[in-house]
Design an enzyme around this catalytic site. Structure first.
Site, mmCIF file in Angstrom:
data_model
loop_
_atom_site.group_PDB
_atom_site.id
_atom_site.type_symbol
_atom_site.label_atom_id
_atom_site.label_comp_id
_atom_site.label_asym_id
_atom_site.label_seq_id
_atom_site.Cartn_x
_atom_site.Cartn_y
_atom_site.Cartn_z
ATOM 1 N N HIS A 160 0.868 -1.182 0.000
ATOM 2 C CA HIS A 160 0.000 0.000 0.000
ATOM 3 C C HIS A 160 0.906 1.235 0.000
ATOM 4 C CE1 HIS A 160 -2.822 2.919 1.809
ATOM 5 N NE2 HIS A 160 -3.791 2.121 1.409
ATOM 6 N N ASP A 176 3.243 -4.652 7.934
ATOM 7 C CA ASP A 176 2.008 -3.893 7.769
ATOM 8 C C ASP A 176 0.864 -4.896 7.955
ATOM 9 O OD1 ASP A 176 -0.303 -2.763 6.823
ATOM 10 O OD2 ASP A 176 0.580 -1.923 5.000
ATOM 11 N N GLN A 178 -4.310 -5.388 6.742
ATOM 12 C CA GLN A 178 -5.279 -6.334 6.164
ATOM 13 C C GLN A 178 -5.162 -7.723 6.772
ATOM 14 O OE1 GLN A 178 -7.682 -5.335 4.354
ATOM 15 N NE2 GLN A 178 -6.932 -3.388 3.563
ATOM 16 N N LYS A 190 -10.480 -0.664 10.260
ATOM 17 C CA LYS A 190 -10.576 -1.816 9.354
ATOM 18 C C LYS A 190 -10.987 -3.077 10.104
ATOM 19 C CE LYS A 190 -7.092 -0.163 6.080
ATOM 20 N NZ LYS A 190 -7.895 0.298 4.953
ATOM 21 N N CYS A 226 -4.742 2.482 -3.786
ATOM 22 C CA CYS A 226 -3.521 2.939 -3.104
ATOM 23 C C CYS A 226 -2.395 1.917 -3.245
ATOM 24 C CB CYS A 226 -3.770 3.241 -1.625
ATOM 25 S SG CYS A 226 -4.901 4.579 -1.379
HETATM 26 N N1 PLP Z 1 -1.714 -0.975 4.490
HETATM 27 C C1 PLP Z 1 -2.624 -1.706 3.850
HETATM 28 C C2 PLP Z 1 -2.260 -3.082 3.376
HETATM 29 C C3 PLP Z 1 -3.897 -1.185 3.628
HETATM 30 O O1 PLP Z 1 -4.807 -1.915 2.990
HETATM 31 C C4 PLP Z 1 -4.194 0.117 4.091
HETATM 32 C C5 PLP Z 1 -5.511 0.720 3.816
HETATM 33 O O2 PLP Z 1 -6.241 0.305 2.946
HETATM 34 C C6 PLP Z 1 -3.211 0.822 4.770
HETATM 35 C C7 PLP Z 1 -1.984 0.255 4.950
HETATM 36 C C8 PLP Z 1 -3.461 2.195 5.291
HETATM 37 O O3 PLP Z 1 -4.421 2.138 6.293
HETATM 38 P P1 PLP Z 1 -4.955 3.491 6.949
HETATM 39 O O4 PLP Z 1 -5.596 4.252 5.834
HETATM 40 O O5 PLP Z 1 -5.926 3.031 7.972
HETATM 41 O O6 PLP Z 1 -3.789 4.184 7.504
#
Ligand code: PLP
Length: 427
Positions: free
Chosen positions: A118, A195, A198, A221, A384
């Site tokens: 992301h 990270d 997900q 999420k 993203c």
């Molecule tokens: N990392 C992953 C794999 C994501 O899917 C997302 C959001 O879709 C993020 C990071 C960023 O999350 P946030 O917008 O809650 O900071």
């Protein structure tokens, strides 16, 4: 609680069911159950006060609730409360790391990322790379297999100081096995960052077992409020890490000459925290614990297996989907295209190039029609994750993503909507 009764806990489904709306954008954010809503309302109605300050009763109640939330969320991923830093979201957690870990890096040091990250696990490192001239090295993994430990081994060297990878891709749904990758990173003397945006909401995740140094995830999420997330860090890793932001809360002493920091994790929490967010997040964790994370994972496995089966039997011409087809390594995320959406070649604009007839339906058109006409809410775009979208050779995809309240009927509605939409486009 079992999965048949889950939907009754969500007030929004009364409205959505009445309007015939199927919400399939859970990788973006999730719906909130009464338990979470009520926990936030209860804080406002009965306990509203700042934390770690007043010695009066309300202040003590708020502090106790806030501290309990930290302990509860830590427990959920097998961590101590000292190892849980409250942040706004995964993005903030990763920026904190890029800033604070980055301050110790030197020109020529390397950071390993993957092409399926992301943007929040790319851009903070790119910003660091501009500041400190560190080198970013990307694993260019295939879309239809999780990242393999061998790929990491092949790229890692003594120059690698950080390996920062997602446990589950938000565009492919591929689940990466982080334990062997953590080992490879540590054997090379690098720090392992995961990270978990997900993964933590969708499967059992134990930070200790995975043996990462840091793990980031977001409350919204996983049915919690927006604006609250967590950075887990191993106690010793957090002790060593310089603070990110300065201000109230995070200090022990301040004089005109300087300051000293509070203990971890408060050292990283400058200013008044999102108290009600943390309390709501903790209620979301209770809700998930009640369902059982193995059961959550199995529920989503069933939905994605059903999706792939429906896809095979759909008869939809030119339906192309991405991600591994091995459901053992696949989360409830389904990104696809109807026909190939070619990338717009900015370097090579010619009348011939522009007049190519595209035998495809653009994800934005498809998801608008699926929503407006059939009530199926899908996400379209690059999600993203532009580098992976680019590596897929397309400019966008349409994505369905599931959570605990989705059902096989929702998957059937998705394919009904796709088939019907495609006919309307005369495809
Ligand atoms: N990392 C992953 C794999 C994501 O899917 C997302 C959001 O879709 C993020 C990071 C960023 O999350 P946030 O917008 O809650 O900071």
């Amino acid at each position: 609680m079992n999965f048949d009764e889950v939907r009754e806990h969500f007030p929004i489904f009364k409205k959505l069911d009445k309007e015939g709306i199927i919400y399939l954008d859970n990788a973006s954010t999730t719906q909130k159950p009464y338990e979470v809503i009520n926990a936030v309302v209860d804080f406002y109605e009965n306990h509203c006060s700042n934390v770690h300050r007043g010695v009066y009763r309300l202040g003590e109640e708020a502090t106790e609730m806030f501290n309990h939330s930290r302990e509860n969320i830590g427990n959920f991923i097998g961590a101590k409360d000292r190892e849980i830093v409250f942040v706004r979201n995964t993005t903030e957690a990763l920026n904190l790391l890029a800033y604070s870990l980055g301050s110790k890096l030197q020109e020529g040091d390397e950071i390993i990322l993957s092409n399926s990250e992301h943007h929040s696990n790319i851009v903070p490192w790119q910003m660091l790379s501009e500041r400190k001239k560190v080198k970013l090295r990307f694993l260019n993994s295939r879309h239809d297999e999780p990242i393999s430990p061998e790929e990491v081994s092949n790229l890692i060297s003594r120059k690698t100081k950080i390996v920062s990878l997602t446990e589950c891709s938000n565009i492919l749904g591929n689940i990466n096995d982080m334990k062997p990758i953590s080992k490879i990173a540590h054997d090379a003397g690098a720090i392992m960052i995961v990270d978990g945006a997900q993964s933590v909401p969708h499967m059992p995740v134990n930070a200790k077992d995975m043996n990462c140094d840091f793990l980031a995830f977001s409350g919204h999420k996983m049915m919690g409020p927006s604006g609250i997330g967590c950075l887990y860090g191993k106690e010793e890793a957090l002790e060593e890490l310089p603070p990110f932001m300065g201000g109230g809360e995070m200090i022990r002493t301040v004089t005109k000459a300087g300051f000293t920091c509070e203990d971890i994790p408060i050292k990283f929490e400058a200013g008044t925290p999102n108290i009600e967010g943390a309390i709501g997040f903790s209620a979301a964790v209770d809700f998930l614990r009640d369902l059982g994370m193995e059961n959550v994972r199995n529920h989503e496995k069933d939905l994605i297996a059903y999706t792939l089966k429906m896809e095979e039997n759909s008869g939809i011409k030119d339906l192309i989907s991405y991600g591994t087809r091995n459901i053992e390594n696949r989360a409830g995320i389904y990104a696809f295209n109807i026909g190939e959406i070619p990338k717009f070649d900015k370097e090579n604009i010619s009348s011939e190039n522009l007049s190519v007839k595209v035998h495809a339906i653009h994800p934005h058109d498809l998801s608008s029609l699926a929503d407006r006409t059939y009530g199926v809410e899908l996400r379209s775009g690059h999600h993203c994750a532009m580098p992976m979208t680019e590596d897929l050779g397309v400019s966008a995809t349409t994505r369905a993503s599931y959570y605990v309240y989705n059902t096989r009927e929702d998957v059937e509605k998705l394919f009904e909507a796709l088939s019907a939409s495609i006919k309307r486009f005369g495809f």
